[in-house]
Design a protein around this motif. Structure first.
Motif: not given
Length: 222
Positions: A106-107, A111-112, A141-142, A153-154
């Protein structure tokens, strides 16, 4: 951060009904995708092959290439449907490493920046519990990346008071209480009901969002 969407601990009968409804909805979705996408596509390939057999082209290589290309497409569709039922990463890597890979993907794709906080051992969990933990984290997360415009995000997992607690916090735009909840949020509640867990969501416009799943564990350590 104000609580916008929160589920109370469901009664046993409600959990059973919700679980059955979620399972039936999942079966219908998979059956519909198989029929509408894969089966119809294979029928079309069969017709192409029959036509090629009945009226062989002078140069069959283009027709064979078209058939092979279509077969590759529907093989990918079958892999996608199988992945949605149970990601291969869970079986290949285990839940912890699958979540690390999820956060990394996802990162890269969105770009998260995802901070991870969870213990070395997340078990023992059943296969179904692992799948729901993974899917809830994936959905939360999405949503943070796609809809909330979050940059960080954590993802935290801890075991406390007889529960496995999965928390996703983001710094996005939050949830507007005037806007009806989407299918993704409903799906998280339905998946949690399948394993007797519950979802709590705290948010507010411009205040970020916290998604928390509480899963009671038999014999869990405090």
């Amino acid at each position: 951060m104000s609580s916008v969407l929160e589920s109370a601990p469901p009664a046993a009968g409600h959990v059973s009904r919700a679980a059955l409804a979620a399972q039936e909805a999942e079966r219908k979705r998979v059956a519909r995708e198989l029929h509408d996408e894969v089966v119809q596509g294979l029928v079309a390939i069969k017709l192409l092959a029959e036509q090629a057999g009945a009226n062989p082209p002078a140069d069959p290589s283009a027709r064979f290439a078209e058939i092979a290309e279509r077969i590759d497409f529907y093989l990918d569709e079958l892999r996608r449907i199988a992945h949605e039922l149970r990601p291969e990463l869970l079986d290949d890597l285990g839940l912890r490493d699958a979540l690390i890979a999820l956060a990394g993907s996802i990162g890269r794709e969105r770009g998260l920046v995802v901070d991870r906080r969870f213990p070395t051992e997340l078990g023992p969990l059943t296969d179904e519990q692992e799948l729901v933990v993974y899917r809830v984290a994936q959905e939360a997360l999405g949503n943070a990346a796609r809809h909330a415009g979050a940059t960080r995000a954590a993802l935290a997992i801890e075991q406390r008071d007889g529960c496995l607690i999965v928390t996703v916090d983001d710094d996005g735009c939050g949830i507007d209480p005037a806007v009806p909840a989407g299918d993704g949020i409903a799906g998280m509640h339905e998946r949690a009901a399948l394993i007797g867990a519950r979802i709590e969501i705290e948010s507010g416009p411009g205040a970020g969002t916290r998604v928390r799943m509480l899963l009671p564990l038999t014999g869990a350590r405090s």
